[in-house]
Design a protein around this motif. Structure first.
Motif, PDB file in Angstrom:
ATOM      1  N   PHE A 178       0.968  -1.329   0.328  1.00  0.00           N
ATOM      2  CA  PHE A 178      -0.231   0.070  -0.130  1.00  0.00           C
ATOM      3  C   PHE A 178       1.117   1.042  -0.168  1.00  0.00           C
ATOM      4  O   PHE A 178       0.554   2.281  -0.717  1.00  0.00           O
TER       5      PHE A 178
ATOM      6  N   GLY B  16      -0.007   2.281  -3.538  1.00  0.00           N
ATOM      7  CA  GLY B  16      -0.299   3.130  -3.526  1.00  0.00           C
ATOM      8  C   GLY B  16      -0.564   4.670  -3.728  1.00  0.00           C
ATOM      9  O   GLY B  16      -1.348   5.574  -4.536  1.00  0.00           O
TER      10      GLY B  16
ATOM     11  N   HIS C 257      -1.597  10.740  -0.908  1.00  0.00           N
ATOM     12  CA  HIS C 257      -0.011   9.884  -1.362  1.00  0.00           C
ATOM     13  C   HIS C 257       0.033   9.856  -2.107  1.00  0.00           C
ATOM     14  O   HIS C 257       1.595  10.219  -2.988  1.00  0.00           O
TER      15      HIS C 257
ATOM     16  N   ILE D   6      -0.087   5.158   6.061  1.00  0.00           N
ATOM     17  CA  ILE D   6      -0.381   3.754   5.302  1.00  0.00           C
ATOM     18  C   ILE D   6       0.034   3.011   6.836  1.00  0.00           C
ATOM     19  O   ILE D   6      -0.491   1.980   6.900  1.00  0.00           O
TER      20      ILE D   6
END
Lengths: 349, 477
Positions: free
Chosen positions: A19, A23, A181, A263
């Motif tokens: 992630f 991400g 992000h 995260i």
């Protein structure tokens, strides 16, 4: 320490790696219509190529983290893998289709100069980035909350079991967090108008993320929270707010690090909420899949542990080096002429 | 069709499709790495042009191999959850190793190779493609080790308390005797494919003849492709022969099924090249046979008999019966027409490829260019024949193991996901099939367009030192 517990931690590490890395490329894909929109068609095209090339060399390596997480779950927790993958059948199918069209979009978009070709792959990239971000959030949030599982460890719900308000909120938080992000990543990797717009967007999306994430983590934490999960929740919240502040002061690297920590802390929170289960049953707590009853034998876990301890640092090293090789910021000025097999350059004739 | 049949069809469709791209990836990455290393060593412009040209074709193909591979890893859990529960302890480990050791290597270094122009020093840049190739070979090793466990389970113990197979010796799993012959067989057949693709494309561009100055360059790549194919095909024959003997030992039924040999043969069992018989293969009407070949393929000797399907079937029924939780079947016999013909198509297409490679070497000797229109057959046949030979090889291997999922331990019907409905499998099968078909159309169009464009003219690549902050990217999507 118990090997199964180590693997519970390592699976969390693999999802964190996934992630944190994928991400931002999900984020970049979702930002296509926002940051990839210029003053005219030509500017739009150049901007999209800037976005594509910020992640071009790395997105594929990022995606391997989920394959490793899947393979490691299969080996370390076969029951978890079996129950989850057969149970969440249709959402996983959607995720796979989305990843396929998105990856093909990344690879094939630039291979023709044709506008229709590019517009079609643009759609694939946008939808293919949004859907997995949303569905991973829905899926993982549902796992933490518990889903109907019977005495034989079989999932007894359907697609709509997963589309409950808290699950969907989890999905939205993932989308908002990855958008932010991704915007930080674009700000860090580009220059000129895109960079400025990315920063401005990140501030807004960061605030939305903060509100949604606080609601989600409160809902989850109030039911199953432990001191540890509240601690990581606090870390996640502080890192997110810190990233927004850093972004406002133009510290792009710090802002990106901030969402990376958010995260990681969010994944940690999910795993603290899960512990000692890996997939709690909402039918009957006695049917839950636990670290204990879902894991492989110690022999397999031992081999896997050695492999993970030896090879994960090597992978991190060469992946990190890749980011170093492609560290330069990219602007619309850096974009060369497009490739096109239809156009045979003068020299060859 | 019930969920089991659909899940089997889905596995067959997605795996065969995935494996169209895999051997091309393994084979071409080796040859592109060779071109790139030759460029760095000699600075002969042809090698750089070939590197970039075939490198582009390689990446077009790699993309599809990658995305269809993701489906494979998820599919075990999605459609075969009881199988995953049963063997996760053993089967999962090679898959995790594959991701950790192979997938990261391939994908990270391919990113570096594609975008590395003007970013990496030239020697390091050439090395990245070699690392991609090494990644593909590692990947093949681990996934074949997993498959070999299904063909010949070793290094495990059945635990009646948990009802699961548990690994006791990982080294035994990695050095399974089936694995030790299958891995070189698959790798050499992938080199055949890689060489043949480069050969076919090069012959087409040679025959087009424009620009004339490039003919010599394509002759070189055609010959390199042909040599790789020819040498690799010798490896395929040797390893295939070894495989036959191991197969006869661990799965005698599969060897009998390959020949549709119903009754145990006399010594010097003949191999039939072609048979017309009843649909179930039980009675033959017409056959072309070569004496002793089957006996040699199966046993390595001309004297030993080869056991037939009927006695084997009786023995298997007596041994396994029809009662246990994991082993349920009535006949323990695969579907013979498929095993018989896929075995022949595999070998036949392999020999055709070999002959084409030899013909290309002959026609291009001493600066020759293939002229006759018959060469169109080679242009299209050379890349396709070995790819389909690979497909038939896998169809034979997997159908020939039926009804077993893990040979002697678990039958296929008991491995399917109990919680997945046939509607769900049907939906996913339709989705994959349509998506894969659409992607195939796009891929083939893109591939042929880039072939038609031919290699770009030579341009001296810039080193990172020659570039400033403002220089445009040397390569960008």
């Amino acid at each position: 320490m118990d090997l199964a517990l180590i693997w519970f931690l390592l699976i969390a590490v693999l999802w964190t790696g996934y992630f944190v890395l994928e991400g931002f490329d999900f984020g970049v894909g979702m930002l296509w219509p926002i940051l990839g929109k210029g003053v005219d068609a030509q500017d739009t095209e150049k901007r999209r190529r800037v976005l594509l090339n910020t992640i071009g060399p790395v997105w594929d390596g990022n995606e391997v983290w989920v394959l490793t997480a899947g393979g490691a779950t299969f080996a370390a927790f076969p029951h978890w893998y079996a129950t989850l993958f057969s149970g969440f059948y249709l959402p996983l199918l959607l995720i796979l289709v989305a990843l396929i069209v998105r990856n093909m979009g990344f690879d094939y978009r630039g291979k023709r100069a044709d506008a229709t070709w590019k517009a079609n792959w643009d759609k694939a990239i946008m939808i293919g980035s949004f859907l997995p971000a949303l569905l991973w959030g829905v899926a993982l949030t549902n796992i933490v909350r518990g889903v109907p599982i019977d005495a034989d460890m079989e999932f007894t719900g359907n697609l709509f079991t997963l589309l409950n308000p808290v699950g969907l909120l989890g999905g939205l938080v993932f989308v908002a967090l990855f958008l932010t992000h991704g915007a930080y990543f674009v700000a860090l990797k580009t220059d000129g108008p895109i960079r400025a717009e990315a920063r401005a967007f990140a501030t807004k999306s960061g605030l939305v993320t903060a509100v949604l994430a606080v609601v989600l983590l409160l809902v989850l934490g109030l039911r199953d929270g432990s001191i540890w999960s509240w601690l990581t929740t606090a870390v996640a919240a502080l890192a997110l707010l810190g990233s927004i502040a850093a972004n406002a002061r133009g510290k792009e690297g710090m802002a990106f690090t901030g969402t990376a920590i958010t995260i990681a802390a969010a994944v940690a929170t999910y795993f603290f909420l899960l512990y000692p289960n890996v997939m709690p049953s909402s039918t009957n707590p006695a049917f839950s899949l636990t670290i204990e009853n879902a894991s492989s034998t110690d022999y397999t876990l031992k081999i896997m542990t050695v492999a993970a301890l030896v090879f994960t640092p090597v992978v991190l090293l060469y992946q990190g080096w890749t980011y170093w090789v492609f560290r330069k910021r990219i602007t619309t000025e850096h974009i060369p002429a497009p490739q096109d097999p239809g156009r045979i350059s003068a020299g060859t004739l | 069709m019930d969920a089991l049949d659909l899940a089997r069809w889905q596995f067959a469709i997605t795996t065969v499709y995935h494996f169209l791209f895999v051997p091309i990836t393994i084979g071409m990455s080796a040859i592109v790495a060779y071109f790139h290393i030759q460029w760095v060593r000699t600075h002969n412009p042809d090698y750089l042009r070939l590197t970039k040209f075939f490198g582009k074709l390689f990446t077009i193909n790699f993309a599809l191999g990658l995305v269809t591979g993701i489906v494979q890893e998820f599919q075990f859990g999605m459609n075969w959850s009881d199988y995953s529960r049963f063997v996760g302890d053993i089967f999962g480990a090679p898959l995790a190793f594959e991701a950790l050791l192979a997938f990261f290597l391939e994908s990270t270094f391919l990113g570096l190779w594609i975008f590395g122009w003007g970013k990496l020093p030239e020697k390091l840049h050439a090395l990245t493609m070699l690392l991609v190739h090494i990644g593909t070979v590692f990947s093949a090793y681990f996934i074949l080790a997993a498959n070999s466990f299904m063909q010949n389970p070793v290094g495990y113990e059945y635990n009646p308390a948990t009802g699961r197979a548990e690994m006791t010796d990982f080294l035994a799993v990695l050095t399974n005797k089936v694995q030790l012959v299958t891995f070189p067989h698959v790798i050499t057949s992938a080199y055949m494919v890689g060489g043949a693709v480069i050969m076919g494309v090069s012959i087409w561009l040679m025959r087009r003849g424009t620009p004339a100055a490039d003919v010599a360059m394509y002759r070189k790549s055609a010959r390199i492709g042909a040599i790789v194919t020819l040498v690799a095909s010798l490896g395929v024959i040797v390893t295939g022969d070894l495989q036959g003997k191991i197969m006869t030992e661990v799965q005698p039924m599969k060897m009998a099924a390959a020949e549709a040999l119903y009754e145990t043969s006399e010594s010097c069992a003949p191999f039939s090249i072609f048979t017309i018989g009843t649909p179930d293969g039980a009675a033959e009407k017409f056959a072309v046979t070569v004496p002793c070949v089957l006996g040699y393929m199966a046993t390595g000797s001309f004297d030993k008999p080869v056991e037939g399907i009927n006695p084997l079937r009786e023995r298997l029924i007596a041994e396994y019966g029809n009662g246990s939780e994991l082993v349920k079947d009535a006949t323990y016999t695969p579907y013979i027409p498929v095993t018989y013909w896929s075995f022949r198509f595999m070998m036949g297409l392999g020999f055709v490829t070999m002959a084409m490679a030899a013909a290309v070497l002959w026609a291009t000797r001493k600066g020759g260019t293939p002229r006759s229109t018959w060469w169109t057959l080679v242009i299209f046949g050379a890349p396709l024949a070995p790819v389909f030979a690979n497909s038939f090889g896998w169809i034979f291997t997997e159908i020939g193991r039926q009804p077993w999922l893990v040979y002697g331990v678990m039958t296929t019907a008991t491995g399917v996901s109990p919680s997945v409905s046939s509607a769900e499998v049907l939906i996913s099968m339709i989705v994959y099939t349509l998506l894969y078909a659409a992607l195939a159309v796009v891929e083939i169009k893109l591939f042929t367009d880039y072939v038609k464009k031919g290699a770009e003219p030579f341009e001296q690549p810039k080193t990172p030192d020659e570039l400033s902050e403002d220089s445009p990217l040397q390569f960008a999507y």
